[in-house]
Design an enzyme around this catalytic site. Sequence first.
Site, PDB file in Angstrom:
ATOM      1  N   GLU A 256      43.893  47.190  35.518  1.00  0.00           N
ATOM      2  CA  GLU A 256      43.148  47.132  34.259  1.00  0.00           C
ATOM      3  C   GLU A 256      42.693  48.533  33.833  1.00  0.00           C
ATOM      4  O   GLU A 256      42.777  48.907  32.656  1.00  0.00           O
ATOM      5  CB  GLU A 256      41.930  46.207  34.396  1.00  0.00           C
ATOM      6  CG  GLU A 256      41.166  46.070  33.085  1.00  0.00           C
ATOM      7  CD  GLU A 256      39.833  45.361  33.229  1.00  0.00           C
ATOM      8  OE1 GLU A 256      39.738  44.404  34.016  1.00  0.00           O
ATOM      9  OE2 GLU A 256      38.879  45.777  32.544  1.00  0.00           O
ATOM     10  N   SER A 352      41.650  41.253  44.344  1.00  0.00           N
ATOM     11  CA  SER A 352      40.891  40.652  43.235  1.00  0.00           C
ATOM     12  C   SER A 352      39.533  41.340  43.145  1.00  0.00           C
ATOM     13  O   SER A 352      38.648  41.115  43.989  1.00  0.00           O
ATOM     14  CB  SER A 352      40.726  39.152  43.470  1.00  0.00           C
ATOM     15  OG  SER A 352      39.688  38.658  42.660  1.00  0.00           O
TER      16      SER A 352
END
Length: 439
Positions: A256, A352
């Site tokens: 991201e 994650s």
Amino acid sequence: MSRSSVAWYAAAPAVALPAGHVLVADELVWPDGRVTACSAAPMAAGALSATGHRVVTGPVRLLKEREGAGSGLQAAVARTAASPDRAGEAVGTEGSDGAAVLVAASDAGLRPVVEAAVDSWAQVMGPRAVLLASPRSFCAGVERAIDVVEALLKQHGSGGRRVFVRKQIVHNTHVIADLIGRGAVFVEELDEVPEGALVVFSAHGVSPQVRVEAARRDLTVVDATCPLVTKVHAEARRFAERGSSIVLIGHAGHEEVEGTYGEAPDATVVVGSAQDIAGLELPDPSKVTYLTQTTLAVAETRETIAALKERFPQARGPGSEDICYATTNRQHALQAVTEQADLVLVLGSENSSNSVRLVELARKAGTPAHLIEDASHIRPDWLRDVATVGLSAGASAPPALVQETLAALAGLGPLAVEERITTTEDTYFAPPAAVRKNR
Ligand code: SF4
């Protein structure tokens, strides 16, 4: 807290037990014909596999109790009585309706392994409580991204166009394995995708450079970027157009962050924490803006922003926080269970970000915490003297894993599950037009 006992039995497995393997029962048939489901089997099998043993799982029929180990298939059974008031029953009484963990081997050399494994679980068997943090598990962005891949797999069916996905669609190994099983092809970079092919961009977003490369290779792109990540990209472009320096708070190397950075690489600098602010040199201190990765720890990020504003008093942020609703809600929900838990378990994969932040949060509050892919990653020594487990799952972890973990813990004794709801979520993101119009 342990209310268990251990006994040895001669046993007959319903599955083949190759030489050198250890057997973990997922169901026990006692000599009198009664049946006990051994739902702790994934944990027992996982702990043995983690120490290098080859493990088979399956139903086992117990033939008769013996005094210690003999020849043939030797099964050690840890069991709890059916109810606490029957806990004083004779060791190994057949036909108990309580929980049971059975490990067996026919190889005499593996007997110490069997004994140690069963003893370790026997010590942590007994009643326990679980505080279930809510919200937990899938967020709207993850559901949308998975839906996109599923819809494309359905549209193109077997023998149709292959569905390539750049990077993991969401950061969870179970989700990826499931989609691979259904035909999705995951690649790291676009040069692994044939010219003109169909490719999905993951929920974490991509830089403009990746979009240019996709166009150059004539790829059909379906963008599953979470709308909340897309919003941060738009902010980066807006700030850069104004001539501001952009301080992007996030983890360098995370997909991201790479994507957002790529919107304005000449204007952007990535910082990981408040400590990084001191050494920051920016061309014009009066033109400083900041953005954040969507999945950071809320409290830590506030500290970093405060440090940035102290060093650059004119620093400005986006209109509303970049840390997304799902990350914030899961952190608040975890906080609500951590204080009363002796142990916190968070379902999620190591890559994650929001799952890792949940584990860090619990540890910071002084509660031992572990990130687990699934129940098979739970170790018996974590559960020693643990009466209450706090359980949550990161935004990319499937809800089914939570149910499987509860079932596994219930395999150690009576489990009282209490859900602690701090807020409810109804966020929904519509699928991209390319998927919508083919539905
Ligand atoms: Fe979107 Fe937040 Fe979910 Fe990431 S965690 S996919 S930013 S809603």
